[in-house]
Scaffold this motif. Structure first.
Motif, PDB file in Angstrom:
ATOM      1  N   TRP A 137     -19.130  32.996  -3.714  1.00 14.18           N
ATOM      2  CA  TRP A 137     -20.509  32.121  -3.695  1.00 14.18           C
ATOM      3  C   TRP A 137     -21.715  33.269  -3.731  1.00 14.18           C
ATOM      4  CZ3 TRP A 137     -24.648  31.767  -0.340  1.00 14.18           C
ATOM      5  CH2 TRP A 137     -26.015  30.828  -0.911  1.00 14.18           C
ATOM      6  N   LEU A 138     -21.388  34.350  -2.967  1.00  8.98           N
ATOM      7  CA  LEU A 138     -22.713  35.177  -2.837  1.00  8.98           C
ATOM      8  C   LEU A 138     -22.658  36.254  -4.250  1.00  8.98           C
ATOM      9  CD1 LEU A 138     -22.088  36.688   0.915  1.00  8.98           C
ATOM     10  CD2 LEU A 138     -23.890  35.519  -0.066  1.00  8.98           C
ATOM     11  N   ALA A 139     -21.437  36.410  -4.623  1.00  5.63           N
ATOM     12  CA  ALA A 139     -21.387  37.177  -6.124  1.00  5.63           C
ATOM     13  C   ALA A 139     -22.008  36.346  -7.018  1.00  5.63           C
ATOM     14  CB  ALA A 139     -19.981  37.421  -6.342  1.00  5.63           C
ATOM     15  N   ALA A 140     -22.127  34.997  -6.998  1.00  7.57           N
ATOM     16  CA  ALA A 140     -22.977  34.223  -8.030  1.00  7.57           C
ATOM     17  C   ALA A 140     -24.394  34.086  -7.975  1.00  7.57           C
ATOM     18  CB  ALA A 140     -22.278  32.793  -8.152  1.00  7.57           C
ATOM     19  N   ARG A 141     -24.986  34.647  -6.838  1.00  8.06           N
ATOM     20  CA  ARG A 141     -26.375  34.633  -6.474  1.00  8.06           C
ATOM     21  C   ARG A 141     -26.927  35.709  -7.417  1.00  8.06           C
ATOM     22  NH1 ARG A 141     -26.368  30.059  -5.844  1.00  8.06           N
ATOM     23  NH2 ARG A 141     -24.182  30.080  -6.242  1.00  8.06           N
ATOM     24  N   ARG A 142     -28.327  35.248  -7.765  1.00  8.94           N
ATOM     25  CA  ARG A 142     -28.831  36.229  -8.912  1.00  8.94           C
ATOM     26  C   ARG A 142     -30.104  36.415  -8.295  1.00  8.94           C
ATOM     27  NH1 ARG A 142     -24.574  36.662  -9.908  1.00  8.94           N
ATOM     28  NH2 ARG A 142     -23.453  36.242 -11.836  1.00  8.94           N
ATOM     29  N   ASP A 143     -30.736  36.248  -7.055  1.00  6.87           N
ATOM     30  CA  ASP A 143     -31.967  36.851  -6.669  1.00  6.87           C
ATOM     31  C   ASP A 143     -31.905  38.310  -6.330  1.00  6.87           C
ATOM     32  OD1 ASP A 143     -34.037  37.525  -4.792  1.00  6.87           O
ATOM     33  OD2 ASP A 143     -34.388  35.150  -4.883  1.00  6.87           O
ATOM     34  N   PRO A 144     -33.037  39.045  -7.149  1.00  3.87           N
ATOM     35  CA  PRO A 144     -32.918  40.499  -7.015  1.00  3.87           C
ATOM     36  C   PRO A 144     -33.055  41.161  -5.620  1.00  3.87           C
ATOM     37  CG  PRO A 144     -34.769  39.680  -8.058  1.00  3.87           C
ATOM     38  CD  PRO A 144     -33.928  38.544  -7.919  1.00  3.87           C
ATOM     39  N   ARG A 145     -33.544  40.248  -4.699  1.00  5.08           N
ATOM     40  CA  ARG A 145     -33.773  40.854  -3.385  1.00  5.08           C
ATOM     41  C   ARG A 145     -32.643  40.679  -2.373  1.00  5.08           C
ATOM     42  NH1 ARG A 145     -37.872  36.188  -1.703  1.00  5.08           N
ATOM     43  NH2 ARG A 145     -36.497  35.228  -2.728  1.00  5.08           N
ATOM     44  N   LEU A 146     -31.491  39.981  -2.946  1.00  2.00           N
ATOM     45  CA  LEU A 146     -30.168  39.988  -2.198  1.00  2.00           C
ATOM     46  C   LEU A 146     -29.516  41.058  -2.412  1.00  2.00           C
ATOM     47  CD1 LEU A 146     -28.348  38.169  -0.362  1.00  2.00           C
ATOM     48  CD2 LEU A 146     -27.675  36.907  -2.569  1.00  2.00           C
ATOM     49  N   GLN A 147     -28.689  41.710  -1.355  1.00  2.00           N
ATOM     50  CA  GLN A 147     -27.884  42.773  -1.293  1.00  2.00           C
ATOM     51  C   GLN A 147     -26.736  42.347  -0.548  1.00  2.00           C
ATOM     52  OE1 GLN A 147     -28.919  46.873  -1.206  1.00  2.00           O
ATOM     53  NE2 GLN A 147     -31.306  46.491  -1.829  1.00  2.00           N
TER      54      GLN A 147
END
Length: 332
Positions: free
Chosen positions: A46-56
């Motif tokens: 699920w996290l791998a599919a997130r596209r927000d550039p702030r997310l690491q």
């Protein structure tokens, strides 16, 4: 404007993480570090599919508990070429109320986040509530009674509640006040504490007490911790049973094991034996809140934690958990 990063630790609570992360990404925040403690419930996908550039996303090879997760997340945040001025820590079942992070950024704009001089502000604690609006007791900040004679006297007479902040202190319009201990839910820590002084949570604690020990060590380093009650967090925690008994019961082991070190650091070497005796009495009394069929297991975990705490043992104790008590969860 003060730059702020959120550090969130998660393990096998995908549905809770979804709600928390979606709320956080709606806030004014520069970076969001999610530390995945080797989850097996689809969290990584699920996290791998997130596209927000702030997310690491930082996925650990094994579950290091809340302590290991926060230590890894803060290390990652401070190892950036241009680290943020402040980081805010919380679990996957907690979140800032709308506008909380923007308010912190505004109020911290005039602060020097790299200041490590004595009495500089090293950390800020938010007021933490259950989703229904009542105060979350497990996240209520406090003073260290062993450092304040008046507070110690009140505690000896009136009990443990006397060294904690009051409901009035947590009111939205209450003034800021000094603390000695705050929890890692809505805990804002400065770059000076993390990078300048090199203070990090102790990863080997695994669960419980990492925030208490970190707070005490930050204060011993000469930095201040303040409660800013206008900053509000919600914590949808459900790991406590009646009488302050953890569910599942194996968590008592870590509470008591790490509590030995808390007693040592809070009281100092001379008063430590008396402080530990008092804590042990408190833990023993809590065991009476257990149902009769699980009381023996509670005390087994309690005494094992005391033994290993006195030995200075750290890390996970998977042998003590037993197959029936797995899996280990990172939440508080």
């Amino acid at each position: 404007m003060t730059r702020l990063a959120a550090v969130i630790v998660t393990y096998n609570r995908l549905e809770a993480l979804k709600q928390t992360l979606n709320r956080v990404l709606e806030e004014v925040v520069d970076r969001v570090y999610v530390i995945d403690n080797a989850s097996t419930d689809g969290t990584a996908e699920w996290l791998a599919a997130r596209r927000d550039p702030r997310l690491q996303v930082l996925r650990l090879a094994e579950n290091g508990g809340g302590a290991g997760g926060f230590a890894a997340g803060l290390a990652a945040a401070m190892n950036e070429d241009d680290p943020v001025e402040w980081c805010v820590l919380f679990d996957d079942d907690a979140w800032p109320e709308p506008g909380c992070l923007a308010r912190f950024r505004e109020e911290a704009a005039g602060l020097d986040a790299d200041d490590t001089r004595p009495s500089a502000l090293g950390a800020v604690a938010a007021a933490v509530f259950y989703p229904n609006g009542t105060i979350c007791e497990m996240n209520r900040p406090n003073l260290n009674p062993f450092w304040h004679a008046g507070v110690l006297a009140r505690t000896l007479i009136g009990g443990r509640d006397r060294f904690k902040v009051t409901d009035t202190d947590l009111a939205p319009r209450a003034p800021a006040r000094s603390l000695d201990v705050a929890s890692f839910v809505g805990f804002f820590v400065s770059r000076g504490a993390l990078r300048g002084l090199g203070l990090r949570p102790e990863a080997g604690l695994f669960l419980y007490g990492d925030d208490v020990l970190y707070s005490l060590r930050l204060r011993r380093a000469g930095l201040r911790i303040e409660l800013w009650p206008g900053l509000r967090f919600a914590h949808d925690c459900s790991t406590m049973g009646e009488g302050f008994v953890y569910r599942p019961l194996w968590k008592i082991y870590y509470h008591c094991r790490n509590g030995v070190q808390i007693a040592r650091e809070a009281a100092g070497p001379i008063v430590f034996p008396a402080a530990l005796a008092y804590y042990t009495l408190v833990w023993w009394r809590r065991g009476r809140s257990c149902p009769a069929e699980s009381r023996g297991e509670y005390y087994r975990m309690m005494w094992a934690g005391l033994r290993d705490g006195l030995r200075g043992q750290r890390g996970r104790n998977d042998g003590l958990h037993g197959a029936a008590l797995a899996p280990v969860r990172s939440g508080r």
